[in-house]
Design a protein around this motif. Structure first.
Motif, short mmCIF file in Angstrom:
data_model
loop_
_atom_site.label_atom_id
_atom_site.label_comp_id
_atom_site.label_asym_id
_atom_site.label_seq_id
_atom_site.Cartn_x
_atom_site.Cartn_y
_atom_site.Cartn_z
N UNK A 57 0.82 -1.22 0.00
CA UNK A 57 0.00 0.00 0.00
C UNK A 57 0.85 1.27 0.00
N UNK A 58 2.15 1.15 0.17
CA UNK A 58 3.05 2.31 0.13
C UNK A 58 3.92 2.32 -1.14
N UNK A 59 3.65 1.45 -2.07
CA UNK A 59 4.48 1.41 -3.29
C UNK A 59 4.37 2.68 -4.12
N UNK A 60 3.25 3.37 -4.04
CA UNK A 60 3.10 4.61 -4.81
C UNK A 60 3.43 5.86 -3.99
N UNK A 61 3.92 5.68 -2.77
CA UNK A 61 4.32 6.82 -1.94
C UNK A 61 5.58 7.44 -2.54
N UNK A 62 5.51 8.71 -2.94
CA UNK A 62 6.61 9.29 -3.70
C UNK A 62 7.81 9.80 -2.89
N UNK A 63 7.81 9.61 -1.58
CA UNK A 63 8.84 10.24 -0.75
C UNK A 63 9.76 9.26 -0.01
N UNK A 64 9.82 8.01 -0.45
CA UNK A 64 10.71 7.06 0.23
C UNK A 64 12.17 7.49 0.15
N UNK A 65 12.60 7.99 -0.98
CA UNK A 65 13.99 8.43 -1.13
C UNK A 65 14.32 9.57 -0.18
N UNK B 93 -0.03 12.15 5.73
CA UNK B 93 -0.99 12.69 4.76
C UNK B 93 -1.34 11.63 3.72
N UNK B 94 -0.32 10.96 3.21
CA UNK B 94 -0.53 9.88 2.24
C UNK B 94 -1.38 8.77 2.85
N UNK B 95 -1.04 8.39 4.06
CA UNK B 95 -1.78 7.32 4.74
C UNK B 95 -3.25 7.71 4.93
N UNK B 96 -3.50 8.93 5.33
CA UNK B 96 -4.88 9.38 5.49
C UNK B 96 -5.65 9.32 4.17
N UNK B 97 -5.02 9.80 3.11
CA UNK B 97 -5.69 9.80 1.80
C UNK B 97 -6.00 8.38 1.32
N UNK B 98 -5.14 7.43 1.67
CA UNK B 98 -5.30 6.07 1.21
C UNK B 98 -5.89 5.14 2.28
N UNK B 99 -6.33 5.75 3.39
CA UNK B 99 -6.99 5.02 4.49
C UNK B 99 -6.09 3.90 5.03
N UNK B 100 -4.86 4.30 5.35
CA UNK B 100 -3.87 3.36 5.90
C UNK B 100 -3.61 3.72 7.36
#
Length: 77
Positions: free
Chosen positions: A39-47, A67-74
């Protein structure tokens, strides 16, 4: 309380509270654990987590992670 589609257990509290490791290592550890989660594969800030140099950097990327987690209900624990 909202309905969560995913639960991600990365031990975030333990990582952040561990005073024996550097901010840089905390960022790398968070990135490595998040990268294992589909569910975090499309998170653009891992780097950016991997390149955090200080608490301010790390806080910025944590805010974006939540913010990403909230948008994706994680739910992150």
């Amino acid at each position: 309380m909202g309905k969560w589609n995913h639960t991600v257990t990365i031990g975030l509290a333990d990582i952040l509270e561990d005073e024996s490791i550097s901010v840089e290592q905390k960022g790398r550890t968070i990135a490595e654990r998040l990268s294992r989660e589909a569910c975090f594969r499309s998170f653009p800030h891992l780097a950016e987590f991997r390149s955090a140099q200080d608490e301010e950097d790390l806080d910025e990327w944590l805010e974006r992670m939540y913010d990403y987690a909230d948008r994706h209900r994680i739910w992150i624990s």
